[in-house]
Design a protein around this motif. Structure first.
Motif, PDB file in Angstrom:
ATOM      1  N   VAL A 132       0.832  -1.209   0.000  1.00 30.51           N
ATOM      2  CA  VAL A 132       0.000   0.000   0.000  1.00 30.51           C
ATOM      3  C   VAL A 132       0.865   1.257   0.000  1.00 30.51           C
ATOM      4  N   ILE A 133       1.918   1.260   0.793  1.00 26.53           N
ATOM      5  CA  ILE A 133       2.819   2.421   0.815  1.00 26.53           C
ATOM      6  C   ILE A 133       3.465   2.618  -0.554  1.00 26.53           C
ATOM      7  N   GLY A 134       3.903   1.532  -1.168  1.00 30.41           N
ATOM      8  CA  GLY A 134       4.523   1.630  -2.490  1.00 30.41           C
ATOM      9  C   GLY A 134       3.568   2.162  -3.532  1.00 30.41           C
ATOM     10  N   GLY A 135       2.310   1.709  -3.491  1.00 28.69           N
ATOM     11  CA  GLY A 135       1.326   2.210  -4.449  1.00 28.69           C
ATOM     12  C   GLY A 135       1.023   3.678  -4.246  1.00 28.69           C
ATOM     13  N   ALA A 136       0.855   4.085  -2.992  1.00 28.90           N
ATOM     14  CA  ALA A 136       0.586   5.500  -2.705  1.00 28.90           C
ATOM     15  C   ALA A 136       1.774   6.371  -3.094  1.00 28.90           C
ATOM     16  N   MET A 137       2.984   5.853  -2.887  1.00 23.33           N
ATOM     17  CA  MET A 137       4.189   6.590  -3.279  1.00 23.33           C
ATOM     18  C   MET A 137       4.204   6.824  -4.792  1.00 23.33           C
ATOM     19  N   SER A 138       3.965   5.780  -5.563  1.00 26.45           N
ATOM     20  CA  SER A 138       3.980   5.916  -7.023  1.00 26.45           C
ATOM     21  C   SER A 138       2.902   6.876  -7.507  1.00 26.45           C
ATOM     22  N   ALA A 139       1.701   6.762  -6.936  1.00 24.07           N
ATOM     23  CA  ALA A 139       0.611   7.649  -7.340  1.00 24.07           C
ATOM     24  C   ALA A 139       0.921   9.099  -6.996  1.00 24.07           C
ATOM     25  N   THR A 140       1.487   9.325  -5.818  1.00 26.06           N
ATOM     26  CA  THR A 140       1.850  10.686  -5.420  1.00 26.06           C
ATOM     27  C   THR A 140       2.923  11.262  -6.335  1.00 26.06           C
ATOM     28  N   SER A 141       3.925  10.451  -6.649  1.00 30.90           N
ATOM     29  CA  SER A 141       4.999  10.917  -7.532  1.00 30.90           C
ATOM     30  C   SER A 141       4.456  11.298  -8.904  1.00 30.90           C
ATOM     31  N   GLN A 142       3.651  10.428  -9.489  1.00 31.94           N
ATOM     32  CA  GLN A 142       3.125  10.699 -10.828  1.00 31.94           C
ATOM     33  C   GLN A 142       2.178  11.888 -10.834  1.00 31.94           C
ATOM     34  N   GLY A 144       2.048  14.394  -8.677  1.00 33.21           N
ATOM     35  CA  GLY A 144       2.791  15.618  -8.422  1.00 33.21           C
ATOM     36  C   GLY A 144       3.569  16.093  -9.633  1.00 33.21           C
ATOM     37  N   ARG A 145       4.256  15.178 -10.287  1.00 33.71           N
ATOM     38  CA  ARG A 145       5.031  15.554 -11.483  1.00 33.71           C
ATOM     39  C   ARG A 145       4.128  16.078 -12.589  1.00 33.71           C
ATOM     40  N   ARG A 146       3.031  15.357 -12.847  1.00 33.09           N
ATOM     41  CA  ARG A 146       2.131  15.783 -13.915  1.00 33.09           C
ATOM     42  C   ARG A 146       1.512  17.147 -13.607  1.00 33.09           C
ATOM     43  N   ALA A 147       1.092  17.334 -12.366  1.00 35.48           N
ATOM     44  CA  ALA A 147       0.455  18.597 -11.997  1.00 35.48           C
ATOM     45  C   ALA A 147       1.419  19.768 -12.137  1.00 35.48           C
ATOM     46  N   LEU A 148       2.626  19.613 -11.628  1.00 42.86           N
ATOM     47  CA  LEU A 148       3.604  20.701 -11.694  1.00 42.86           C
ATOM     48  C   LEU A 148       4.083  20.940 -13.126  1.00 42.86           C
ATOM     49  N   ASP A 149       4.227  19.873 -13.893  1.00 41.52           N
ATOM     50  CA  ASP A 149       4.610  20.041 -15.304  1.00 41.52           C
ATOM     51  C   ASP A 149       3.549  20.840 -16.059  1.00 41.52           C
ATOM     52  N   GLU A 150       2.280  20.527 -15.805  1.00 38.81           N
ATOM     53  CA  GLU A 150       1.205  21.252 -16.479  1.00 38.81           C
ATOM     54  C   GLU A 150       1.206  22.726 -16.096  1.00 38.81           C
ATOM     55  N   LEU A 151       1.425  23.020 -14.829  1.00 40.82           N
ATOM     56  CA  LEU A 151       1.444  24.413 -14.391  1.00 40.82           C
ATOM     57  C   LEU A 151       2.612  25.181 -14.998  1.00 40.82           C
ATOM     58  N   GLU A 152       3.730  24.492 -15.227  1.00 40.81           N
ATOM     59  CA  GLU A 152       4.889  25.161 -15.818  1.00 40.81           C
ATOM     60  C   GLU A 152       4.712  25.378 -17.315  1.00 40.81           C
ATOM     61  N   THR A 153       4.184  24.376 -18.011  1.00 38.39           N
ATOM     62  CA  THR A 153       4.061  24.492 -19.466  1.00 38.39           C
ATOM     63  C   THR A 153       2.827  25.308 -19.878  1.00 38.39           C
ATOM     64  N   ALA A 180      -3.228  15.172 -13.637  1.00 36.70           N
ATOM     65  CA  ALA A 180      -2.806  14.460 -12.434  1.00 36.70           C
ATOM     66  C   ALA A 180      -3.638  13.210 -12.204  1.00 36.70           C
ATOM     67  N   SER A 181      -4.893  13.232 -12.614  1.00 38.55           N
ATOM     68  CA  SER A 181      -5.755  12.068 -12.411  1.00 38.55           C
ATOM     69  C   SER A 181      -5.274  10.851 -13.186  1.00 38.55           C
ATOM     70  N   GLN A 182      -4.437  11.081 -14.205  1.00 39.53           N
ATOM     71  CA  GLN A 182      -3.905   9.952 -14.978  1.00 39.53           C
ATOM     72  C   GLN A 182      -2.954   9.083 -14.162  1.00 39.53           C
ATOM     73  N   ALA A 183      -2.551   9.552 -12.993  1.00 38.45           N
ATOM     74  CA  ALA A 183      -1.686   8.748 -12.131  1.00 38.45           C
ATOM     75  C   ALA A 183      -2.385   7.473 -11.670  1.00 38.45           C
ATOM     76  N   LEU A 184      -3.712   7.436 -11.757  1.00 35.20           N
ATOM     77  CA  LEU A 184      -4.456   6.250 -11.339  1.00 35.20           C
ATOM     78  C   LEU A 184      -4.561   5.197 -12.426  1.00 35.20           C
ATOM     79  N   VAL A 235      -3.675  10.839  -4.645  1.00 32.94           N
ATOM     80  CA  VAL A 235      -3.703  11.706  -5.827  1.00 32.94           C
ATOM     81  C   VAL A 235      -4.515  12.966  -5.544  1.00 32.94           C
ATOM     82  N   LEU A 236      -5.674  12.801  -4.906  1.00 35.74           N
ATOM     83  CA  LEU A 236      -6.509  13.957  -4.584  1.00 35.74           C
ATOM     84  C   LEU A 236      -5.764  14.942  -3.686  1.00 35.74           C
ATOM     85  N   VAL A 237      -5.142  14.422  -2.635  1.00 33.95           N
ATOM     86  CA  VAL A 237      -4.420  15.293  -1.704  1.00 33.95           C
ATOM     87  C   VAL A 237      -3.235  15.956  -2.402  1.00 33.95           C
TER      88      VAL A 237
END
Length: 258
Positions: A132-142, A144-153, A180-184, A235-237
Motif C-alpha cells: 500500500v505504501i509503495g502504491g501510494a508513493m507511485s501515485a503521489t509521484s506521478q 505531483g510531477r504531472r500537476a507541476l509540469d502542467e502548471l509550468e508548461t 494528475a488524475s492519470q496517475a491512477l 492523488v486527490l491530496v
C-alpha cells in the motif's frame, strides 16, 4: 524446482545480469535515457533486498520492530516521492509529500486492521503495508510531477484564469487536475485485468505460501481494492497541495512560480 520456488544459483545470477544489461543497452542505444540508471537501480535493489533479508526475521518477531520497520518504509517512500516530484530539499515540500502518501495509506491500513480482515501479526502487516505504501508513493509521484509540469508548461493559461477572476487555487486546479488524475491509470488497469493478463505478487505469494486459490484470490482482491482507495486519496491530496502551493518547484532555478 518441485515447490514452485525460484532456484538460487549461478543460472539465476546470469539471468539477472543479462536482464540488467539488456535494459541498459536499450535505453542507451534507443536514446531513451541513461543506461546506468537501470544498472544503479538493479544494484540498489540487490543490496537493499539482501539487507532486508538479514533483518526481516528479527523484525517479524517483535511488534515494536515491525512498527518501526513500517515507519522506515513510509519515510523512504516520502523522500523518494519528493525527489521524483522535484520539490526543493530544503523547505516543507518533503513534509507535504509525506502528508499526501499518508492520507492514502493510513485509512486503508486502519480499516483492514480494525475490521479484522488482516491479522494483527507482523508477518501479515509488513507485506500489505509495503504494498500500500509503495502504491501510494507511485501515485503521489506521478500526480505531483504531472500537476507541476502542467502548471509550468501552461503558465499562460493559469495567468488567464487569474485575469478572469479565478482564485490562485482554483486556477491551478483547472490546469493540473485532469492530467494528475492519470496517475491512477496503472492501478485501474491492473485491477481491471487481474487474472486475465497478470497474476500479481500477492496472489502468487499466497499460493507459494501453501494457501489455496480461493484464499489467494481474496487476498489479492483486498490488496487491489485497497490500493485503488489509497492511491485515489493520495492523488486527490497531492493535487490539492499543488494547487495550494504546498508542493512546488519554486526553489529550482528556472522554474516558473505561481
Amino acid at each position: 524446482m518441485t515447490n514452485g520456488a525460484i532456484v538460487v544459483g549461478p543460472a539465476l545470477g546470469a539471468v539477472l545480469v543479462l536482464f540488467v544489461a539488456l535494459g541498459a543497452a536499450v535505453l542507451w542505444l534507443g536514446g531513451l535515457g541513461r543506461g546506468r540508471a537501470i544498472v544503479s537501480a538493479a544494484v540498489r535493489a540487490a543490496v537493499q533486498l539482501a539487507a532486508v533479508s538479514l533483518v526481516i526475521v528479527a523484525v517479524l518477531r517483535s511488534g515494536w520492530w515491525t512498527a518501526l520497520f513500517v515507519l522506515l518504509m513510509f519515510a523512504v517512500a516520502a523522500v523518494t516521492s519528493a525527489r521524483r516530484i522535484g520539490v526543493p530539499r530544503r523547505g516543507p515540500g518533503f513534509g507535504w509529500t509525506a502528508v499526501a502518501i499518508g492520507a492514502g495509506v493510513v485509512p486503508v491500513l486502519a480499516v483492514v486492521l480494525a475490521a479484522g480482515v488482516l491479522p494483527l501479526r507482523p508477518v501479515a502487516v509488513v507485506p500489505i503495508a509495503g504494498i500500500v505504501i509503495g502504491g501510494a508513493m507511485s501515485a503521489t509521484s506521478q500526480a505531483g510531477r504531472r500537476a507541476l509540469d502542467e502548471l509550468e508548461t501552461r503558465h499562460g493559461e493559469y495567468e488567464a484564469a487569474l485575469a478572469l477572476g479565478f482564485t490562485p487555487r482554483l486556477a491551478a486546479l483547472e490546469i493540473c487536475r485532469p492530467s494528475a488524475s492519470q496517475a491512477l491509470i496503472p492501478a485501474l488497469d491492473q485491477t481491471r485485468t487481474v487474472g486475465l493478463v497478470t497474476l500479481p505478487g500477492a496472489y502468487v505469494g499466497v499460493l507459494l505460501g501453501g494457501a489455496g486459490p480461493v484464499q489467494a484470490g481474496v487476498t489479492q482482491l483486498l490488496v487491489l481494492i485497497g490500493l485503488l482507495a489509497a492511491e485515489a486519496v493520495s492523488v486527490l491530496v497531492t493535487v490539492q497541495l499543488v494547487a495550494a502551493g504546498g508542493l512546488s518547484r519554486a526553489a529550482r532555478p528556472g522554474a516558473r512560480c505561481r
